[in-house]
Enzyme design. Structure first.
Site, short mmCIF file in Angstrom:
data_model
loop_
_atom_site.label_atom_id
_atom_site.label_comp_id
_atom_site.label_asym_id
_atom_site.label_seq_id
_atom_site.Cartn_x
_atom_site.Cartn_y
_atom_site.Cartn_z
CE LYS A 1 -1.99 -1.64 3.75
NZ LYS A 1 -1.91 -3.09 3.62
CD GLU B 1 3.14 -6.77 11.85
OE1 GLU B 1 4.26 -7.04 12.29
OE2 GLU B 1 2.69 -7.22 10.77
CG ASP C 1 -4.46 -2.13 7.33
OD1 ASP C 1 -3.51 -2.28 6.54
OD2 ASP C 1 -5.58 -2.66 7.15
CE LYS D 1 -5.95 -2.98 3.70
NZ LYS D 1 -6.35 -4.05 4.64
N GLY E 1 -6.83 -14.68 2.22
CA GLY E 1 -5.56 -15.05 2.84
C GLY E 1 -4.44 -14.74 1.87
#
Lengths: 341, 341
Positions: free
Chosen positions: A127, A211, A222, A226, A323
């Site tokens: 990204k 994480e 995150d 996006k 996934g």
């Protein structure tokens, strides 16, 4: 169709899934699209690199990594870092899958810029470069007669960027809403089942999707990245994650989740953006959604986005349980579309 | 890009919405895609026809129809039926929007075949030709270097056929499930609000979405035709509506709907198909869906399809509240994609 040499820079879960997919789809892509390919370079973070213009044995390379060995034995080439790797791999396409850097997009931006300058198509699941260098890399790609594609950066392999590029031409995106971060959705789902916030975060860390520092997910970064990528590319308005109004899910308690459930609603970390002329307002925040919303049924890592355009009714895309293999498919789709367009 | 002459065969709700959209998007399509166009032919069912290779005034034509007059005054050309219309309109693209014929696909199949043979792109919102002549028309289009596109035949303007053609290349469709018929969904929704089946059918007839004979909708024929179109095109297995196991919604009573609601479920007329090698099993039947399904929240004319492929998680597309303008957009998208590909 000519034959394509491929270079894989980054060989973690996604890079290895891509290698699996390239093996599995080889005959099919030849038959359906007359596309043939050879992997001529693989560069890993901690297991060495290999470059061989006559082709690397993918099965063997995957096996070396699986058994904890390095790729250095595969080729005799001395590779002095990623840029040298890109230049010497004699590839036509670079798959850039190094770790994301939210602040600057580096070093991925430099990798992709170098690839385009060397005449490679530049494809990434990262990204960072979309948020930090979309315009520059897109213009460079155009000037080089190559493509800069990044379908896997939002909702993995689900078609989002290609949707507006190819599938619904002539539409103008007015606004969107959705659930774009898996980790927070899994945390909220597990809290509905009775876990505390800390327990749910720990679970996500154990299964490898969060994480050690869960900030990027639980504080909405995150999701905000996006959103910024979608606004930048689909609305044509350069937008940073910092411009997104952002509230994470740390303040959501099991009691709030239970009360919402009793009320017939569920908490979701909702991403949204609205465009008015050239001004965009974008937001990431927890919301209680009712059963009338398609977001209500989202479980686990399933993600969703609802687009409002000028000519269609609301168009919603849902991707269930993605996934690494799904992300890998997005890269493969970008490759197919880059070379056949 | 060259300039395109367009012929509109069929000028009902969809054809007129397309004319509106062509007027509205003219400057935008020139700017974004360098596509310019002139409508050179309009043929209506009951209001005459007009052909003028120098261009028909669309605003004037729409006005004539709106005020109940005919188009015959617009041009001096004598037009001896639809085939003569196609041949004399000097068009590059035919938009075929005559009424659907479920049994044979005619006369639309002949219209589209004639257009392709004369070197026009053939675009239709008519399901008949897809179910009855997909292979023939696709091969003819290929031989002529033209396109036979029909995005609007299933889920109006939502991208379904183009999804597999362009947006998710290299995937194999294994199965799908969805709600594809609006009328039955409106009927079931209204029955939840307390209406009888007959009252709900009458409402649909009054708002113009159900025919005097509601058989095509309530007995599942319209849904079965859409299933057959999806199987034929997306699975590559020729399939007829008669091969779809079909149960309509006539036997659903207000009591059953209320009991389902009390149970936390809703009745939906669900379309489905599964592929095993070259064998396909397809079904249209009422089902009780739970809140965990994205079908649960569907209201009114909203439709949904969930695709299972070999490489992506389930991918779901939802189109909210489509109407003639949405169908018209699907035709416009087909045009853009036909001429820029």
């Amino acid at each position: 169709m000519p034959h394509y040499n491929l270079a894989l820079l980054g060989f973690g879960n996604v890079g290895r899934s891509l290698a699996d997919l390239l093996l599995r789809k080889k005959a099919e892509l030849k038959e359906r699209y007359d596309i043939t390919y050879t992997v001529t370079g693989i560069a890993t973070g901690r297991h060495g690199s290999a470059v061989d213009p006559s082709g690397i044995d993918l099965v063997g390379a995957l096996d070396l990594i699986r058994t904890g060995r390095t790729l250095n034995s595969v080729s005799k080439a001395q590779i002095a870092g990623p840029l040298d790797f890109i230049r010497t791999s004699q590839a036509d396409v670079l798959f850039e899958n190094t770790p994301v850097n939210h602040e600057t997009g580096q070093p991925a931006v430099t990798h992709l810029r170098t690839a385009l300058k060397c005449g490679l198509h530049a494809i990434t699941a990262n990204k960072g470069p979309v948020v930090h260098a979309y315009r520059e890399l897109t213009e460079l790609a155009k000037a080089q007669g190559k493509k800069f594609y990044f379908e896997s950066t939002v909702m993995d392999g689900a078609p989002i960027f290609v949707l507006f590029r190819d599938a619904i031409p002539g539409t103008q995106l007015k606004s969107f809403r959705g659930v774009l971060n898996s980790t927070t959705n899994i945390i909220l789902t597990r809290m509905e089942a009775g876990e505390s916030f800390a327990q749910a975060v720990k679970h996500c860390q154990e299964i490898g999707i969060a994480e050690t520092d869960p900030t990027a997910d639980v504080d909405g970064w995150d999701a905000a990245i996006k959103v910024a990528a979608l606004v930048t590319v689909l609305m044509g308005v350069p937008f940073t994650p910092q411009q997104v109004e952002r509230t994470g899910i740390r303040q959501i308690t099991p009691e709030m989740v239970a009360a919402a459930r009793a009320d017939g609603t569920r908490y979701k970390l909702v991403c949204s953006a609205q465009r008015e002329c050239d001004r965009v307002q974008a937001c990431v925040a927890p919301e209680q959604v009712s059963a009338a919303s398609p977001m209500y049924g989202l479980e686990g890592s399933t993600s969703l986005v609802e687009f409002k355009t000028d000519v269609l009714g609301d168009l919603t895309i849902i991707e269930k349980d993605p996934g690494p293999a799904t992300t890998a498919y997005g890269l493969l789709a970008d490759f197919i579309n880059a070379v056949r367009s």
